[in-house]
Design an enzyme around this catalytic site. Structure first.
Site, PDB file in Angstrom:
ATOM      1  CD  GLU A 265      -1.585   2.189   2.329  1.00  0.00           C
ATOM      2  OE1 GLU A 265      -1.080   3.159   1.749  1.00  0.00           O
ATOM      3  OE2 GLU A 265      -1.791   2.054   3.276  1.00  0.00           O
ATOM      4  CB  CYS A 302      -2.363   5.879   3.453  1.00  0.00           C
ATOM      5  SG  CYS A 302      -3.507   4.910   4.538  1.00  0.00           S
TER       6      CYS A 302
END
Length: 521
Positions: A265, A302
């Site tokens: 990720e 994120c």
């Protein structure tokens, strides 16, 4: 809670073999006791051997036993929540109240995965019974279920020191799948990592499981991470971090004699599109909310909404004014590490060099690692001509993109790389444009949000935290939510087996009571 700083290899306390470190308090720039051990390839090999030795036993535990382990871990995390949050606050500069919420979220994830295990749907059982009378050729009995890949290496993240770290969703999902786990703790929060690791290790011991079900290693530089990825007993890797770091691990894993999956990720700017009627009716409200979400975790999330795209017209000036006002009120707060702080300043310089103009700044930095909030602005044509403007800047900065019309808004959407999420703010009159924008976003992200912002995200069966590159290395999977367990599973077909030899989930009597597909029904 007393911290030893040792590596935790199964049940073993292992001292340093490759030096030590102290944690850094980013708010005061002071080092914090105690010393934390660094290990290397020898410690990785020891942990991997333990994980491999434990795998056959652990992966064949009953669903009830595995669920009970996950719940013990959750209970242990609840017990240490207060000291864990306090230590994590010292090591990250994040608010203790926020970190208590993270600790609760981590425990909740383990309990959610315990329920996933008990239900057994993740086994994806399918049965095609024998057809001995079928012509021209009889069919043998075929039965399928998913099993764990093998020992998994989990790289802890820097920005969420609990819920994406040692006791984060990757560890919970891998253990739920039946995989044994080796966590590489992040050096930004070694004390918080040790507290979490001890909670997991104690649950393994109390469950009477082999010690190699869980280990935690730590090391200086890239060597220990490379040793984990290279080790032949490791069968999958998870990573949360930068595109550069994630792709280095991914490429390394593909060069092994036996390539393995690396579920990363990585980078995302989580674009937010404000459609014309929503802009006219709610421009100021959306602008204020966007910046408020952007500033969470000092912009070190994120899912931070980093780019806002709106068409010049009614509502744009109130939108812009609200964003400028909210950024101007933002206090400078410590960032997680010197490296992240330096990268943030470098990223701002790159945006400015590509033509973005600063239009608002928050309170000036008063400490070495403070991140000052910044709002930059650029027109749509410039955005389309400078690819650097679409790159992630990890920190409390946002870019306002002023486009000329609907066609340019769609062009900006097409210019974006893969994203973890994207958002549209719209009213009923905007549905026509939204229908044109939607397929563009579907090709570029794993989650599309309407009339809200990308952050926060629920942890649920329908959650998706992933997307096309560079958001993740494999857009077929999510790293958040109950279906993230699928990263650690592979199918096995059992053909022509006597019932007594079949795994329990595949036996005729279905003693586990799990959902099963029979003849496709």
């Amino acid at each position: 809670m007393k911290l030893t700083g040792n590596l935790l290899l199964g049940a073993n306390e292992v001292p340093a073999s490759a030096g030590t470190m102290k944690a850094l308090n980013p708010a005061t720039h002071q080092l914090i006791e105690p010393d934390f051990a660094f290990g290397g390839a020898v410690e990785v090999d020891r942990a991997a051997q333990l994980a491999d030795a434990a795998f056959d036993h652990y992966s064949h535990t009953s669903l009830a036993e595995r669920a009970a382990l996950l719940e013990r871990i959750a209970d242990n995390l609840d017990v240490v929540a207060q000291p864990l949050a306090a230590r994590a606050a010292l090591e990250t500069g994040l608010l203790e109240a926020q970190l208590l919420g993270e600790a609760a979220k981590a425990a909740t994830q383990f309990r959610q995965f315990a329920e996933v295990v008990r239900r057994g749907r993740f086994l994806q059982v399918a049965i095609d019974p024998a057809q001995p009378e079928r012509q021209p050729r009889p069919r043998m009995d075929h039965r399928l279920q998913s099993i764990a890949l093998g020992p998994v290496a989990v790289f802890g993240a820097s920005n969420f020191p609990i819920s994406y770290s040692v006791a984060g969703g990757d560890t919970a999902a891998a253990l739920a799948a039946g995989a044994t786990v080796i966590v590489k703790a992040h050096n930004a929060h070694p004390g918080a990592s040790e507290i979490q690791a001890r909670a997991i290790r104690q649950a393994v011991q109390d469950s009477g499981l082999p010690e190699g079900v869980f280990s935690m290693v730590r090391g200086a530089g890239n060597a220990i991470g490379e040793a984990l990825v290279d080790h032949p007993l490791i069968k999958a890797v998870t990573f949360t971090g930068s595109e550069q770091g994630g792709m280095a691990l991914y490429r390394r894993a593909q060069q092994r004699p036996e390539p393995i999956p690396v579920f990363t990720e990585m980078a995302s700017v989580n674009p937010t599109f404000i459609l014309p009627q929503a802009l006219a009716e709610r421009g100021a409200q959306i602008g204020d909310g966007f910046v408020e979400r952007m500033l969470v975790n000092v912009g070190q999330a994120c899912l931070k909404p980093a780019i806002l795209i709106a068409i010049a017209g009614p509502g744009f000036d109130p939108l812009r004014a609200a964003m400028i006002n909210r950024v101007g009120m933002a206090p400078a707060r410590p960032m997680l590490t010197p490296g992240i702080h330096g990268s943030y300043l470098n990223g701002l310089d790159k945006l400015k060099g590509a033509g973005a103009t600063p239009v608002a700044e928050g309170s000036p930095a008063t400490a070495a690692l403070d991140g000052q909030a910044t709002l930059l602005e650029v027109d749509g044509q410039r955005f389309l001509s400078e690819t650097a403007l679409a790159q992630e800047v990890f920190g409390p900065a946002a870019l306002l993109v002023k486009v000329e019309d609907e066609a340019q808004m769609l062009a900006v959407a097409r210019a974006l790389r893969g994203q973890l999420s994207a958002a549209m703010h719209l009213e009923e009159e905007d549905l026509g444009l939204a229908r044109r924008l939607l397929p563009i976003l579907e090709r570029r992200t794993g989650r599309i949000v309407v009339n809200a912002f990308a952050h926060p995200q629920e942890v649920s069966f329908a959650s998706v935290h992933g997307g096309p590159f560079p958001a993740s290395s494999d857009s077929r999977f999510t790293s958040v939510g109950m279906t993230s367990i699928e990263r650690f599973l592979r199918p096995v077909c059992y053909q022509g087996f006597p019932d007594a030899l079949l795994p329990e989930a595949l036996r005729d009597s279905n003693p586990l009571g799990v959902p099963r597909s029979v003849e496709g029904r």
